[in-house]
Design a protein around this motif. Structure first.
Motif, mmCIF file in Angstrom:
data_model
loop_
_atom_site.group_PDB
_atom_site.id
_atom_site.type_symbol
_atom_site.label_atom_id
_atom_site.label_comp_id
_atom_site.label_asym_id
_atom_site.label_seq_id
_atom_site.Cartn_x
_atom_site.Cartn_y
_atom_site.Cartn_z
ATOM 1 N N TRP A 1 0.818 -1.211 0.000
ATOM 2 C CA TRP A 1 0.000 0.000 0.000
ATOM 3 C C TRP A 1 0.852 1.262 0.000
ATOM 4 C CZ3 TRP A 1 -3.231 -2.217 4.609
ATOM 5 C CH2 TRP A 1 -3.988 -3.298 4.142
ATOM 6 N N ILE A 2 1.845 1.296 0.871
ATOM 7 C CA ILE A 2 2.706 2.484 0.967
ATOM 8 C C ILE A 2 3.882 2.366 0.013
ATOM 9 C CG2 ILE A 2 4.161 3.873 2.487
ATOM 10 C CD1 ILE A 2 2.417 2.969 4.820
ATOM 11 N N GLY A 3 4.531 1.210 0.013
ATOM 12 C CA GLY A 3 5.697 1.006 -0.839
ATOM 13 C C GLY A 3 5.382 1.135 -2.312
ATOM 14 N N GLY A 4 4.214 0.629 -2.713
ATOM 15 C CA GLY A 4 3.820 0.734 -4.119
ATOM 16 C C GLY A 4 3.616 2.177 -4.538
ATOM 17 N N TRP A 5 2.998 2.951 -3.650
ATOM 18 C CA TRP A 5 2.771 4.367 -3.949
ATOM 19 C C TRP A 5 4.093 5.130 -4.034
ATOM 20 C CZ3 TRP A 5 3.653 8.704 -0.705
ATOM 21 C CH2 TRP A 5 3.178 9.908 -1.227
ATOM 22 N N LEU A 6 5.015 4.850 -3.113
ATOM 23 C CA LEU A 6 6.320 5.507 -3.138
ATOM 24 C C LEU A 6 7.102 5.152 -4.400
ATOM 25 C CD1 LEU A 6 7.473 5.073 0.591
ATOM 26 C CD2 LEU A 6 6.800 7.200 -0.535
ATOM 27 N N TRP A 7 6.995 3.895 -4.813
ATOM 28 C CA TRP A 7 7.721 3.448 -6.001
ATOM 29 C C TRP A 7 7.126 4.061 -7.273
ATOM 30 C CZ3 TRP A 7 12.142 1.534 -7.411
ATOM 31 C CH2 TRP A 7 12.285 0.953 -8.678
ATOM 32 N N ASP A 8 5.806 4.056 -7.371
ATOM 33 C CA ASP A 8 5.156 4.579 -8.582
ATOM 34 C C ASP A 8 5.245 6.101 -8.668
ATOM 35 O OD1 ASP A 8 4.412 2.008 -9.252
ATOM 36 O OD2 ASP A 8 2.435 2.151 -8.315
ATOM 37 N N THR A 9 5.190 6.784 -7.523
ATOM 38 C CA THR A 9 5.159 8.243 -7.516
ATOM 39 C C THR A 9 6.547 8.876 -7.485
ATOM 40 O OG1 THR A 9 3.061 8.118 -6.290
ATOM 41 C CG2 THR A 9 4.167 10.268 -6.381
ATOM 42 N N PHE A 10 7.414 8.342 -6.640
ATOM 43 C CA PHE A 10 8.730 8.967 -6.448
ATOM 44 C C PHE A 10 9.902 8.067 -6.829
ATOM 45 C CE2 PHE A 10 5.818 10.693 -3.178
ATOM 46 C CZ PHE A 10 5.813 12.029 -3.564
ATOM 47 N N ASP A 11 9.617 6.872 -7.297
ATOM 48 C CA ASP A 11 10.663 5.912 -7.662
ATOM 49 C C ASP A 11 11.566 5.596 -6.454
ATOM 50 O OD1 ASP A 11 11.766 4.200 -9.540
ATOM 51 O OD2 ASP A 11 13.344 5.620 -10.084
ATOM 52 N N ILE A 12 10.930 5.509 -5.278
ATOM 53 C CA ILE A 12 11.662 5.226 -4.046
ATOM 54 C C ILE A 12 11.370 3.800 -3.598
ATOM 55 C CG2 ILE A 12 11.877 5.778 -1.589
ATOM 56 C CD1 ILE A 12 11.227 8.662 -2.266
ATOM 57 N N GLN A 13 12.439 3.044 -3.376
ATOM 58 C CA GLN A 13 12.291 1.681 -2.881
ATOM 59 C C GLN A 13 12.691 1.642 -1.409
ATOM 60 O OE1 GLN A 13 14.143 -1.480 -5.166
ATOM 61 N NE2 GLN A 13 14.526 -2.671 -3.297
ATOM 62 N N ILE A 14 11.815 1.079 -0.576
ATOM 63 C CA ILE A 14 12.088 0.977 0.854
ATOM 64 C C ILE A 14 12.717 -0.362 1.214
ATOM 65 C CG2 ILE A 14 11.040 0.938 3.150
ATOM 66 C CD1 ILE A 14 11.075 3.686 1.925
ATOM 67 N N VAL A 15 12.160 -1.438 0.673
ATOM 68 C CA VAL A 15 12.641 -2.781 0.993
ATOM 69 C C VAL A 15 14.092 -2.948 0.549
ATOM 70 C CG1 VAL A 15 12.254 -5.250 0.603
ATOM 71 C CG2 VAL A 15 10.320 -3.694 0.805
ATOM 72 N N PHE A 16 14.879 -3.651 1.386
ATOM 73 C CA PHE A 16 16.299 -3.933 1.129
ATOM 74 C C PHE A 16 17.164 -2.675 1.108
ATOM 75 C CE2 PHE A 16 14.156 -7.472 -1.345
ATOM 76 C CZ PHE A 16 14.222 -8.354 -0.274
ATOM 77 N N THR A 17 16.795 -1.701 1.946
ATOM 78 C CA THR A 17 17.616 -0.502 2.120
ATOM 79 C C THR A 17 17.775 -0.258 3.617
ATOM 80 O OG1 THR A 17 15.756 1.063 2.186
ATOM 81 C CG2 THR A 17 16.643 0.482 0.000
#
Length: 229
Positions: free
Chosen positions: A73-89
């Motif tokens: 829900w949150i990670g998908g929005w961050l990835w699609d909107t800002f190209d930010i990946q949270i997992v594995f960081t």
């Protein structure tokens, strides 16, 4: 041991410091608000805050993975909107530490605020002090011993977080290898000397943290007793 680097120590301190900062701010806000307000569903919300204390860390990590994964829900929005990946960081390690250590800060802060004599706050209000001024000049100083205890315990918990971090951040040398991660994977690789080194480091850090907290608490109690004489 010749190839040992200190990245896990630096990363663990970084993750614990950042997560503790967030936990302190939000724990302080919610604890003060909930200690002064009563509303329908309050117990349910508080139970949700404390849930990470009783859930297995892997369950907490799985929930975070659902939220912050690329399809979450949150990670998908961050990835699609800002190209930010949270997992594995390293940010994933911070988020995991925030979630597991927040209940400790909230509990300590809530207990501290609830033990304040409300008449002292009301006295300040009758003298014309705003709510903001009442909080910073009366409530916060009186609650500070409990807040500090929560702060220290949250830092120690964030420093030793493993299960949720493994689920969300994974193990990437030089990127997400906190001390608990380094210990686990050193043992798996049969590098017992390396694992022992990191065990000694994190035990020393945790012991020093708790020892300082106990010393400070006893010192504060003695000072309080002397002031009342």
């Amino acid at each position: 041991m010749s190839e040992l680097n200190y990245t896990p120590l630096v990363l663990s301190l970084k993750v614990a410091a950042i997560s503790t900062s967030f936990v302190f701010i939000f724990g302080l806000f919610f604890a003060y608000f909930f200690s002064r307000k009563s509303f329908f569903g309050k117990s349910i919300v508080e139970s949700f805050f404390l849930l990470p204390l009783v859930l297995p860390p892997t369950v907490v990590g799985f929930g975070l993975l659902i939220l912050f994964g690329k399809k979450g829900w949150i990670g998908g929005w961050l990835w699609d909107t800002f190209d930010i990946q949270i997992v594995f960081t390293w940010m994933a390690a911070v988020i995991a530490s925030i979630v597991v250590s927040f209940p400790l800060m909230y509990q300590s802060a809530a207990a501290a605020f609830e033990n304040i004599d409300i008449r002292l706050e009301n006295a300040a209000r009758t003298m014309g002090a705003s709510e903001w001024r009442v909080f910073w000049t009366v409530s916060f100083p009186l609650a500070w011993p409990g807040l500090l205890a929560g702060l220290v315990l949250s830092f120690a918990r964030g420093l030793g977080e493993f299960g949720a971090t493994l689920m969300l951040a994974g193990y990437i040398p030089g990127k997400t290898d906190t001390i608990p991660m380094a210990i686990y994977f050193a043992v798996e690789a049969g590098q017992m000397e390396k694992a022992t080194f990191w065990v000694i480091i994190i035990v020393a850090l945790g012991f020093s943290t708790i020892l300082w907290l106990n010393w400070w608490s006893k010192r504060s109690m003695r000072r309080f007793a002397n002031d009342r004489r």
